[in-house]
Design a protein around this motif. Structure first.
Motif, mmCIF file in Angstrom:
data_model
loop_
_atom_site.group_PDB
_atom_site.id
_atom_site.type_symbol
_atom_site.label_atom_id
_atom_site.label_comp_id
_atom_site.label_asym_id
_atom_site.label_seq_id
_atom_site.Cartn_x
_atom_site.Cartn_y
_atom_site.Cartn_z
ATOM 1 N N MET A 145 0.845 -1.171 0.000
ATOM 2 C CA MET A 145 0.000 0.000 0.000
ATOM 3 C C MET A 145 0.895 1.241 0.000
ATOM 4 N N GLU A 146 0.551 2.191 -0.814
ATOM 5 C CA GLU A 146 1.319 3.435 -0.899
ATOM 6 C C GLU A 146 0.444 4.581 -0.407
ATOM 7 N N ILE A 147 1.050 5.516 0.312
ATOM 8 C CA ILE A 147 0.311 6.667 0.828
ATOM 9 C C ILE A 147 0.845 7.927 0.161
ATOM 10 N N GLN A 148 -0.059 8.746 -0.359
ATOM 11 C CA GLN A 148 0.306 10.031 -0.956
ATOM 12 C C GLN A 148 -0.299 11.130 -0.086
ATOM 13 N N PRO A 149 0.533 11.846 0.690
ATOM 14 C CA PRO A 149 -0.002 12.945 1.499
ATOM 15 C C PRO A 149 -0.594 14.032 0.594
ATOM 16 N N LEU A 150 -1.566 14.747 1.100
ATOM 17 C CA LEU A 150 -2.208 15.810 0.340
ATOM 18 C C LEU A 150 -1.742 17.177 0.816
ATOM 19 N N ASP A 151 -1.861 18.152 -0.074
ATOM 20 C CA ASP A 151 -1.569 19.557 0.211
ATOM 21 C C ASP A 151 -0.177 19.752 0.818
ATOM 22 N N ASP A 152 -0.119 20.379 1.993
ATOM 23 C CA ASP A 152 1.175 20.718 2.614
ATOM 24 C C ASP A 152 1.593 19.692 3.661
ATOM 25 N N ARG A 153 1.190 18.450 3.480
ATOM 26 C CA ARG A 153 1.536 17.409 4.444
ATOM 27 C C ARG A 153 2.706 16.568 3.944
ATOM 28 N N VAL A 154 3.391 15.953 4.895
ATOM 29 C CA VAL A 154 4.562 15.133 4.591
ATOM 30 C C VAL A 154 4.470 13.850 5.413
ATOM 31 N N LEU A 155 4.869 12.735 4.811
ATOM 32 C CA LEU A 155 4.866 11.434 5.485
ATOM 33 C C LEU A 155 6.293 11.117 5.894
ATOM 34 N N VAL A 156 6.510 10.826 7.180
ATOM 35 C CA VAL A 156 7.850 10.521 7.687
ATOM 36 C C VAL A 156 7.831 9.216 8.465
ATOM 37 N N ARG A 157 9.011 8.611 8.561
ATOM 38 C CA ARG A 157 9.219 7.413 9.383
ATOM 39 C C ARG A 157 10.249 7.807 10.434
ATOM 40 N N GLN A 158 9.910 7.638 11.697
ATOM 41 C CA GLN A 158 10.827 8.043 12.760
ATOM 42 C C GLN A 158 12.069 7.172 12.783
ATOM 43 N N VAL A 159 13.199 7.813 13.042
ATOM 44 C CA VAL A 159 14.473 7.118 13.180
ATOM 45 C C VAL A 159 14.507 6.522 14.575
ATOM 46 N N LYS A 160 14.919 5.279 14.683
ATOM 47 C CA LYS A 160 14.960 4.616 15.989
ATOM 48 C C LYS A 160 15.933 5.338 16.916
ATOM 49 N N PRO A 161 15.545 5.557 18.181
ATOM 50 C CA PRO A 161 16.440 6.210 19.136
ATOM 51 C C PRO A 161 17.624 5.318 19.487
ATOM 52 N N GLU A 162 18.675 5.933 19.952
ATOM 53 C CA GLU A 162 19.876 5.195 20.356
ATOM 54 C C GLU A 162 19.545 4.260 21.516
ATOM 55 N N GLU A 163 20.098 3.051 21.462
ATOM 56 C CA GLU A 163 19.864 2.088 22.535
ATOM 57 C C GLU A 163 20.893 2.222 23.653
ATOM 58 N N ARG A 164 21.923 3.000 23.411
ATOM 59 C CA ARG A 164 22.952 3.230 24.435
ATOM 60 C C ARG A 164 23.150 4.729 24.619
ATOM 61 N N VAL A 223 11.586 1.513 27.786
ATOM 62 C CA VAL A 223 10.793 2.446 28.588
ATOM 63 C C VAL A 223 11.564 3.718 28.932
ATOM 64 N N ALA A 224 12.894 3.671 28.885
ATOM 65 C CA ALA A 224 13.711 4.837 29.218
ATOM 66 C C ALA A 224 14.074 5.657 27.983
ATOM 67 N N GLN A 225 13.793 5.125 26.790
ATOM 68 C CA GLN A 225 14.149 5.838 25.569
ATOM 69 C C GLN A 225 13.099 6.897 25.254
ATOM 70 N N GLU A 226 13.590 8.076 24.937
ATOM 71 C CA GLU A 226 12.705 9.165 24.572
ATOM 72 C C GLU A 226 12.321 9.035 23.101
ATOM 73 N N LYS A 227 11.111 9.442 22.765
ATOM 74 C CA LYS A 227 10.664 9.408 21.375
ATOM 75 C C LYS A 227 11.594 10.283 20.542
ATOM 76 N N SER A 228 12.077 9.746 19.443
ATOM 77 C CA SER A 228 13.037 10.447 18.609
ATOM 78 C C SER A 228 12.408 11.643 17.912
ATOM 79 N N ALA A 229 13.171 12.713 17.791
ATOM 80 C CA ALA A 229 12.717 13.888 17.062
ATOM 81 C C ALA A 229 13.231 13.845 15.629
ATOM 82 N N GLN A 230 14.057 12.845 15.301
ATOM 83 C CA GLN A 230 14.567 12.708 13.942
ATOM 84 C C GLN A 230 13.691 11.748 13.158
ATOM 85 N N ALA A 231 13.506 12.082 11.878
ATOM 86 C CA ALA A 231 12.693 11.235 11.016
ATOM 87 C C ALA A 231 13.241 11.281 9.600
ATOM 88 N N GLU A 232 12.856 10.280 8.815
ATOM 89 C CA GLU A 232 13.228 10.223 7.408
ATOM 90 C C GLU A 232 11.983 10.531 6.577
#
Length: 89
Positions: free
Chosen positions: A1-20, A30-39
């Protein structure tokens, strides 16, 4: 399945946070913070020029957008303004 965002939207996949931590200490899930980096996976249909392209790494607002699950992966659909910066290699 492919997703095409509309208008001014963007589809991103979050980069996994560091495990160390920087000091080499293992961080459990549970101690890892949600990553602010995405692809960037897909760009919307807006005719305005995009400051980033598919495949670029970006910094996003951690609490913005709508998360969706497809094929076992989690993606986020954001508005252009929720992308805060482009990460340069």
């Amino acid at each position: 399945m492919e997703i095409q965002p509309l208008d001014d939207r963007v589809l991103v996949r979050q980069v996994k946070p560091e495990e160390r931590s920087a000091g080499g200490i293992y961080l459990p899930d549970v101690a890892q913070e949600k990553s602010a980096q995405a692809e960037v996976v897909a760009l919307g249909t807006s005719e305005e020029a995009w400051p980033f392209q598919v495949g670029d790494r970006v910094i996003i607002d951690k609490y913005a957008g709508t998360e969706i699950r497809l094929g076992g992966e989690t993606y986020t659909i954001l508005q252009r303004q929720d992308v805060l910066a482009k990460v340069k290699a």
